[in-house]
Design a protein around this motif. Sequence first.
Motif, PDB file in Angstrom:
ATOM      1  N   GLU A  57       0.820  -1.212   0.000  1.00  0.00           N
ATOM      2  CA  GLU A  57       0.000   0.000   0.000  1.00  0.00           C
ATOM      3  C   GLU A  57       0.851   1.257   0.000  1.00  0.00           C
ATOM      4  O   GLU A  57       0.412   2.319  -0.413  1.00  0.00           O
ATOM      5  N   SER A  58       2.087   1.134   0.493  1.00  0.00           N
ATOM      6  CA  SER A  58       2.955   2.312   0.582  1.00  0.00           C
ATOM      7  C   SER A  58       3.761   2.555  -0.689  1.00  0.00           C
ATOM      8  O   SER A  58       4.563   3.491  -0.731  1.00  0.00           O
ATOM      9  N   ALA A  59       3.564   1.743  -1.710  1.00  0.00           N
ATOM     10  CA  ALA A  59       4.291   1.967  -2.967  1.00  0.00           C
ATOM     11  C   ALA A  59       3.921   3.346  -3.511  1.00  0.00           C
ATOM     12  O   ALA A  59       2.757   3.751  -3.484  1.00  0.00           O
ATOM     13  N   SER A  60       4.918   4.063  -3.990  1.00  0.00           N
ATOM     14  CA  SER A  60       4.667   5.420  -4.489  1.00  0.00           C
ATOM     15  C   SER A  60       3.899   5.378  -5.809  1.00  0.00           C
ATOM     16  O   SER A  60       3.917   4.370  -6.523  1.00  0.00           O
ATOM     17  N   ASN A  61       3.247   6.487  -6.110  1.00  0.00           N
ATOM     18  CA  ASN A  61       2.534   6.579  -7.386  1.00  0.00           C
ATOM     19  C   ASN A  61       3.499   6.456  -8.567  1.00  0.00           C
ATOM     20  O   ASN A  61       3.142   5.906  -9.608  1.00  0.00           O
ATOM     21  N   GLU A  62       4.722   6.957  -8.394  1.00  0.00           N
ATOM     22  CA  GLU A  62       5.724   6.843  -9.459  1.00  0.00           C
ATOM     23  C   GLU A  62       6.084   5.379  -9.701  1.00  0.00           C
ATOM     24  O   GLU A  62       6.214   4.953 -10.851  1.00  0.00           O
ATOM     25  N   ASP A  63       6.244   4.610  -8.617  1.00  0.00           N
ATOM     26  CA  ASP A  63       6.564   3.189  -8.771  1.00  0.00           C
ATOM     27  C   ASP A  63       5.404   2.424  -9.415  1.00  0.00           C
ATOM     28  O   ASP A  63       5.620   1.552 -10.253  1.00  0.00           O
ATOM     29  N   VAL A  64       4.173   2.761  -9.018  1.00  0.00           N
ATOM     30  CA  VAL A  64       3.004   2.108  -9.607  1.00  0.00           C
ATOM     31  C   VAL A  64       2.927   2.442 -11.098  1.00  0.00           C
ATOM     32  O   VAL A  64       2.714   1.566 -11.939  1.00  0.00           O
TER      33      VAL A  64
END
Length: 166
Positions: free
Chosen positions: A140-147
Motif C-alpha cells: 500500500e505504501s508503494a509510491s505513485n511513481e513506482d506504480v
Amino acid sequence: MRSSFALAIAAVLFALPAAAQSQAESAIRGTGKYGTAGCGLGSMAFGDTPGAVQILAATTNGLFGTQTFGITTGTSNCGPGLFAMGTQNFVEANREALAKDISRGEGEAIGALTVINACEDSHKVGAALQKNFKTIFPSESASNEDVTRAILETLHGDQSLGCGKS
C-alpha cells in the motif's frame, strides 16, 4: 519434416521484424543513462562518461535542441515522455479504483488506461495488468511513481497489447 521446416521459416519471418522493431525502439529511447550534460542527442552520442566529454555532449544538446524534444517524446535517454505523465496523473487521481479494477482484470479505470496509452484491446490490457498485480502494487505504501512505472513496463513490455502504436 516439411511442415516443421515451414513453421521454422514462418517463425523466423515473424520474429525478425519484432526483434528489429525492439532494437529500433531501444536505439531511439536510449539506455536512460546520461552524464552531467543531461539527456538528449549529446547523451546518445557521447554517453555518460564523466569528464570533458560532457562538454561536447552539452554542446550537442544545445546546438540541436534535443533535450526538450526528448523529454516530450520519451526519446534520447530522457525517460518515458508524455504517455507516462498522462498515466502518472491518472494513477494519482484514480489509484484506489485502478487497484480494484486491476485486481479484477476489468473496469472503467482499465479502459481509461487503455485509451491513455493507445493500446489496442482493453481486455488484453486488463488481463496483463491483473497478471502483474503484485508487481504493480507490491504494498500500500508503494509510491505513485513506482506504480506508474510498473504499469508502463507491463503495457509496453508486452508487444501483443499494441500500446502506443496509434
